[in-house]
Design an enzyme around this catalytic site. Structure first.
Site, short mmCIF file in Angstrom:
data_model
loop_
_atom_site.label_atom_id
_atom_site.label_comp_id
_atom_site.label_asym_id
_atom_site.label_seq_id
_atom_site.Cartn_x
_atom_site.Cartn_y
_atom_site.Cartn_z
N GLN A 53 0.81 -1.22 0.00
CA GLN A 53 0.00 0.00 0.00
C GLN A 53 0.85 1.27 0.00
O GLN A 53 0.33 2.37 -0.20
CB GLN A 53 -0.94 0.02 1.22
CG GLN A 53 -1.99 -1.06 1.15
CD GLN A 53 -2.95 -0.94 2.31
OE1 GLN A 53 -2.68 -1.45 3.39
NE2 GLN A 53 -4.06 -0.24 2.11
N CYS A 110 -10.97 0.20 3.07
CA CYS A 110 -9.55 0.03 2.79
C CYS A 110 -8.97 1.38 2.41
O CYS A 110 -9.57 2.11 1.62
CB CYS A 110 -9.38 -0.97 1.64
SG CYS A 110 -7.66 -1.23 1.15
N LEU A 111 -7.80 1.70 2.96
CA LEU A 111 -7.16 2.98 2.64
C LEU A 111 -6.80 3.06 1.16
O LEU A 111 -6.62 4.15 0.63
CB LEU A 111 -5.90 3.17 3.49
CG LEU A 111 -6.13 3.28 5.00
CD1 LEU A 111 -4.80 3.36 5.73
CD2 LEU A 111 -7.00 4.48 5.33
N HIS A 152 -7.46 -9.15 6.19
CA HIS A 152 -7.41 -8.05 5.22
C HIS A 152 -5.96 -7.73 4.84
O HIS A 152 -5.63 -7.58 3.66
CB HIS A 152 -8.10 -6.82 5.85
CG HIS A 152 -8.17 -5.63 4.96
ND1 HIS A 152 -9.37 -5.13 4.47
CD2 HIS A 152 -7.22 -4.80 4.49
CE1 HIS A 152 -9.12 -4.06 3.72
NE2 HIS A 152 -7.83 -3.84 3.73
N GLU A 153 -5.08 -7.65 5.85
CA GLU A 153 -3.67 -7.29 5.58
C GLU A 153 -2.95 -8.41 4.82
O GLU A 153 -2.17 -8.14 3.91
CB GLU A 153 -2.93 -6.98 6.88
CG GLU A 153 -3.50 -5.80 7.67
CD GLU A 153 -3.73 -4.57 6.83
OE1 GLU A 153 -2.95 -4.32 5.89
OE2 GLU A 153 -4.71 -3.86 7.09
N HIS A 156 -3.67 -8.36 1.26
CA HIS A 156 -2.87 -7.36 0.53
C HIS A 156 -1.53 -7.95 0.07
O HIS A 156 -1.05 -7.65 -1.02
CB HIS A 156 -2.57 -6.15 1.41
CG HIS A 156 -3.63 -5.08 1.37
ND1 HIS A 156 -4.01 -4.46 0.20
CD2 HIS A 156 -4.36 -4.50 2.36
CE1 HIS A 156 -4.95 -3.56 0.48
NE2 HIS A 156 -5.19 -3.56 1.78
ZN ZN Z 1 -6.62 -2.44 2.68
#
Ligand code: ZN
Length: 196
Positions: A53, A110-111, A152-153, A156
């Site tokens: 990210q 999510c960012l 979630h992480e 990614h």
């Molecule tokens: Zn995310």
């Protein structure tokens, strides 16, 4: 300082990130990367941030669910989500094992997909085997919201976004979600929270 968070559409978010070697983990550049990611996560704010990210295709994520992030949620919402504070920590080269598949269904965001939310089914309990910031092996047993953050992480790090797992017809802007909730139309949706 702030670090730019990469948003959906950039290829790095769709790549499988590279594992780190123990000697790399103990190096100054990785220590600096962790520090920067911590700052970026707090500035966002978010409860997790994965290296892809910020444009680094590495198997590393930071997690922190601060007590102050939970102040706006009532006790019933926190209990339903199994949400409790999680101190700052780092996971590197994680391996996820599902302990209780559930699923638990809550809205998450999510960012890297800013200002949207959707209902995402997730396992209720997981085990994560990983390395910490000093390359020591760690095992995390997690349930509830912490288990959601971990899933979630770790997604990614494998090039997966929540939009791949969401119930697509629940996809909403954060503004529409807040309005619906305010008008009492949100059924039992509650607040989304941002796994990251
Ligand atoms: Zn995310």
């Amino acid at each position: 300082m702030s670090l730019k968070i990469v948003e959906a559409g950039f290829p790095v978010l769709r790549q499988v990130a590279r594992p780190l070697r123990p000697e790399e983990i103990r190096s100054a550049p990785i220590a600096r990367l962790i520090e920067k990611m911590w700052q970026a996560m707090r500035a966002a704010p978010g409860v997790g941030l994965a290296a892809p990210q910020i444009g680094e295709s590495l198997q590393l994520a930071v997690i922190e669910d601060r007590p102050e992030y939970q102040e706006g949620l009532d006790a019933a919402e926190l209990a339903a989500r199994g949400r409790v504070p999680v101190p700052f920590h780092v996971i590197i080269n994680p391996r996820l094992t599902i302990v209780d598949p559930g699923p638990a269904e809550f809205f998450e965001g999510c960012l890297s997909v800013p200002n949207y939310l959707a209902l995402v089914p997730r396992a209720r309990a997981v085990r994560v085997d990983a390395l910490d910031h000093e390359a020591n092996p760690i095992t995390i047993e997690a349930q509830g919201w912490y288990a959601r953050i971990l899933q979630h992480e770790i997604d990614h790090l494998g090039g997966t976004l929540y939009v791949d797992r969401m119930q697509s017809r629940t996809f909403t802007t954060a503004a529409a979600f807040a309005e619906a909730r305010q008008q009492g139309q949100a059924r039992q949706q509650g607040t989304g929270g941002n796994p990251d």
